[in-house]
Every structure is written in structure tokens, then in C-alpha cells.
Write an enzyme that holds these catalytic residues in place. Structure first.
Site, mmCIF file in Angstrom:
data_model
loop_
_atom_site.group_PDB
_atom_site.id
_atom_site.type_symbol
_atom_site.label_atom_id
_atom_site.label_comp_id
_atom_site.label_asym_id
_atom_site.label_seq_id
_atom_site.Cartn_x
_atom_site.Cartn_y
_atom_site.Cartn_z
ATOM 1 N N GLY A 60 -9.167 7.362 4.659
ATOM 2 C CA GLY A 60 -8.091 7.457 5.467
ATOM 3 C C GLY A 60 -6.823 6.785 4.892
ATOM 4 N N GLY A 70 -3.158 4.393 4.598
ATOM 5 C CA GLY A 70 -2.582 3.079 4.906
ATOM 6 C C GLY A 70 -3.335 1.794 4.382
ATOM 7 C CG LEU A 89 -8.956 2.691 5.174
ATOM 8 C CD1 LEU A 89 -8.077 1.666 4.697
ATOM 9 C CD2 LEU A 89 -8.282 3.490 6.664
ATOM 10 N N GLY A 105 -3.651 3.517 -2.336
ATOM 11 C CA GLY A 105 -2.437 2.836 -2.753
ATOM 12 C C GLY A 105 -2.585 1.174 -2.552
ATOM 13 C CG PHE A 106 -3.710 -0.722 -0.154
ATOM 14 C CD1 PHE A 106 -2.996 -2.112 0.052
ATOM 15 C CD2 PHE A 106 -3.212 0.185 0.379
ATOM 16 C CE1 PHE A 106 -1.720 -2.024 0.977
ATOM 17 C CE2 PHE A 106 -1.929 0.283 1.289
ATOM 18 C CZ PHE A 106 -1.420 -0.801 1.400
ATOM 19 C CG ASP A 136 -15.231 14.391 -0.604
ATOM 20 O OD1 ASP A 136 -14.679 13.155 -0.757
ATOM 21 O OD2 ASP A 136 -14.368 15.358 -0.320
#
Length: 358
Positions: free
Chosen positions: A219, A221, A248, A291-292, A334
Site C-alpha cells: 500500500g 504512504g 507496506l 519510499g520507506f 507477485d
């Protein structure tokens, strides 16, 4: 094509020609180094609120296929390419990238020096916001600087209600943090009887379904912006049934077990990242959109051990719990798009569920 501009919050302006929808858009600008698979990329929920720049210079020469969408409604805010390929329609149901973006009200810009743009994004050392506009004047920059992007991306893209993806095999609950269809495809190939639940589902709601295993989906963020009750849910569920975190979901699994997360100065997006499996010393290539990352020094060695690392920056790409049947990976096993060298992780998850029933 009408003249369009990509402007960055640092004052940089890139001029080009518009395609897709003639809309003004705002988002975080990221680049993807994938050589193919633009359809899966622009429909991946991980790109919510982002403008995607393609490093591949020629994009759009193939039609979009209805069976490889990663989500029904594309989450991206815009597309930037060096050259928009000429598209020759071969059938009445074929749709070009230009037509698709127009249908979805997403703007695109072509004839931009994407190499210079990517150098600019790398040099910034932090994510830059940008906007696609018809005029690059002071008003456009004022609007860009005044725009506040939501930090609740998961709530924007995850399903609000449960839904089934039935089959005849193992019962799997997928927690949707911005689920990409590639995860469901891999579970379907293994005949899993899947129920997708919202990210707000409690451990009690999950266990009430008596699952053989639980998947924490990928996901968008910052995982630290996801409500703390999710970490409590993971801490409870991992003790009861096999658990598999992706993207995520991997970061949340790490947080739930005491690790720390930090933001990358330049996000990793592509399908060519070399990953080493520590126990075998085998090198595989995997698709990433991150991004993390998990701070390696923060991993509690009493609870977790590192299973995969990125050979480019030695970052943590996989974790496994020492006590419970729970593991996670940062990359996309995947593929979709990208190599399928790591989709055997889904088979490993299947074996883990079978062992728990012995």
C-alpha cells in the site's frame, strides 16, 4: 498536443506537450526505472498522490490489457514520459495510454527531458512535490506551494467493506492497505479461498473467520501514519495463524515487532533491484516501489531476523519472526510488473499454513 509544464516545488520548470486529460494536478514526483509494465505501474495503489516519471524513454507502444490492471481506478496523479509512442490500433477494444488517461481524467506530459528531471530528483535528496499545469507562472507555483497532500493514503485507497474472492483451497484473509491485484492473482493460482478485509479490521474480526493464514497487503504512504490499532492487530494475529506481509505490510510487521522505519531520500521504484537471500546467498531480481525502509540496527534480534537485503544499499528487504510463523518482504513477490523469481514466497506461505494444521 497542447503545451504543458511540469513544475517542481524547488522552482524548476520542465516544458513539454500534454496528453491524456487536460487537467491540473498536484502530487509527489517519483521516477520508475522499469523497462516495461507501465500499465501495472500506473494502476498500482502504492502510487496514490504521486506523479510517475518513466526512465524508459519510449512508453505507450502497446495497448492496455483489461486482465493486468492492479486496481480498477488508477491512483496516480500524473504521468511524465520522454516520448509517447505512436499507437496503431489493432482491434476495436484496444485502448492506448493517451485514451486511458483521458478516460480517467489523469494528465500526462511528453517531450520532457526525463534524464535531466531524474537527475534533479536525485540531487534534491528528498521527495519533491510537483504539478502539471498549462502555464508555469507565479500563480501555478503559489498553488503548488499551498497544496497539502493527505498523509492518510491508506484510508483513501483501501476497501471500506469486506469482499470475497472465493475458491476451494486454504482460507486466507487479506488485509487491504492498498491491495494490488497481483497478490490476489497469486493466491488464486493456489486455489486460496480469500476474504479481503479493510485495514481497520480488528484481530477479533479476522480470527472470527477462522483463517488458515493472513496476508498484510502492500500500500501507499508512511506506515507510521497508519493507526496504532493496526500494530496491535498484527501482534495478536501473528501468534495465532501464519502471517505474510508485503511492502507496506512488511513495514507494519516490523513496527509491530519493535523495529523502526525511516524515509528514503530517493524512493526505489523499478523491477531491476538485486536482492540477496541471506540463508542461501542466492541473488534474485525483484520489483520494488518503496519510499520507506526498516532500519537494520533497530531490528530486535530476539524477535526477528533479516532474510533478504538489497545489494544496492544493504537495506532490509525481508524479515522472519523467530517464535511465530510470520514473515515479510519489502519487494513485490507477485511481480506485476517485473520478475517472478520470488513468487515462490507464496508457496512458502502455503506450506507454512499446511504445517500449522499438522
Amino acid at each position: 498536443m497542447a503545451e504543458r509544464y511540469l513544475i517542481l516545488e524547488d522552482g524548476t520548470v520542465f516544458s513539454g506537450e500534454g496528453f491524456g486529460a487536460p487537467a491540473v494536478t498536484f502530487g509527489e514526483v517519483v521516477f520508475n526505472t522499469a523497462m516495461a509494465g507501465y500499465q501495472e505501474i500506473i494502476t498500482n495503489p502504492v502510487y496514490f498522490n504521486q506523479i510517475v516519471v518513466f526512465a524508459q524513454p519510449n512508453v505507450g507502444n502497446l495497448p492496455l490489457h483489461r486482465n493486468i490492471y492492479e486496481t480498477i481506478t488508477p491512483p496516480i496523479k500524473g504521468v511524465v514520459v520522454r516520448d509517447l509512442a505512436a499507437f496503431n490500433r489493432q482491434g476495436p477494444r484496444q485502448v492506448s495510454l493517451d485514451q486511458y488517461l483521458l478516460q480517467m481524467n489523469i494528465p500526462g506530459v511528453t517531450n520532457i527531458d526525463t534524464r535531466a528531471l531524474i537527475h534533479r530528483l536525485n540531487a534534491a535528496g528528498r521527495p519533491l512535490r510537483g504539478s502539471i499545469v498549462p502555464v508555469a507562472d507565479d500563480h501555478a507555483f503559489d498553488q503548488l506551494h499551498a497544496t497539502v497532500l493527505t498523509n492518510q493514503q491508506v484510508a483513501q485507497v483501501a476497501t471500506p467493506k469486506p469482499f470475497p474472492n472465493p475458491d476451494v483451497g486454504q482460507t486466507v484473509v487479506v488485509i487491504d492497505f492498498g491491495l494490488k491485484n497481483g497478490i490476489l492473482r497469486e493466491l488464486s493460482r493456489r486455489k486460496c479461498n480469500v476474504t479481503v478485509l479493510p485495514f481497520s479490521a480488528s484481530a477479533e474480526e479476522i480470527l472470527r473467520l477462522d483463517p488458515d493464514g493472513v496476508v498484510l497487503s502492500s500500500g501507499p504512504g508512511n506506515p507510521q501514519n497508519v493507526r496504532s490499532s493496526v500494530l496491535t492487530m498484527i501482534q495478536t494475529v501473528q501468534k495465532r495463524v501464519p502471517l505474510f506481509g508485503i511492502g507496506l505490510g512488511h513495514e507494519l510487521f516490523a513496527l509491530a515487532n519493535g523495529a523502526k522505519i525511516r524515509r528514503l531520500p530517493v524512493e526505489h521504484h523499478g523491477q531491476n533491484h538485486p536482492i540477496k537471500e541471506i540463508i542461501t546467498d542466492q541473488i534474485v531480481y525483484a520489483s520494488q516501489a518503496e519510499g520507506f525502509l526498516v532500519e537494520r540496527d533497530s531490528v530486535d534480534r530476539q524477535a526477528l531476523y533479516v532474510t533478504y537485503v538489497d545489494l544496492l544499499d544493504n537495506s532490509v528487504q525481508g524479515l522472519r519472526h523467530r517464535q511465530y510463523p510470520a514473515f515479510s518482504v519489502q519487494f513485490f513477490p507477485d511481480g506485476a510488473p517485473g520478475p517472478d523469481e520470488t513468487n515462490a514466497l507464496f508457496d512458502e506461505f502455503m506450506e507454512m499454513m499446511k504445517e500449522e494444521h499438522l
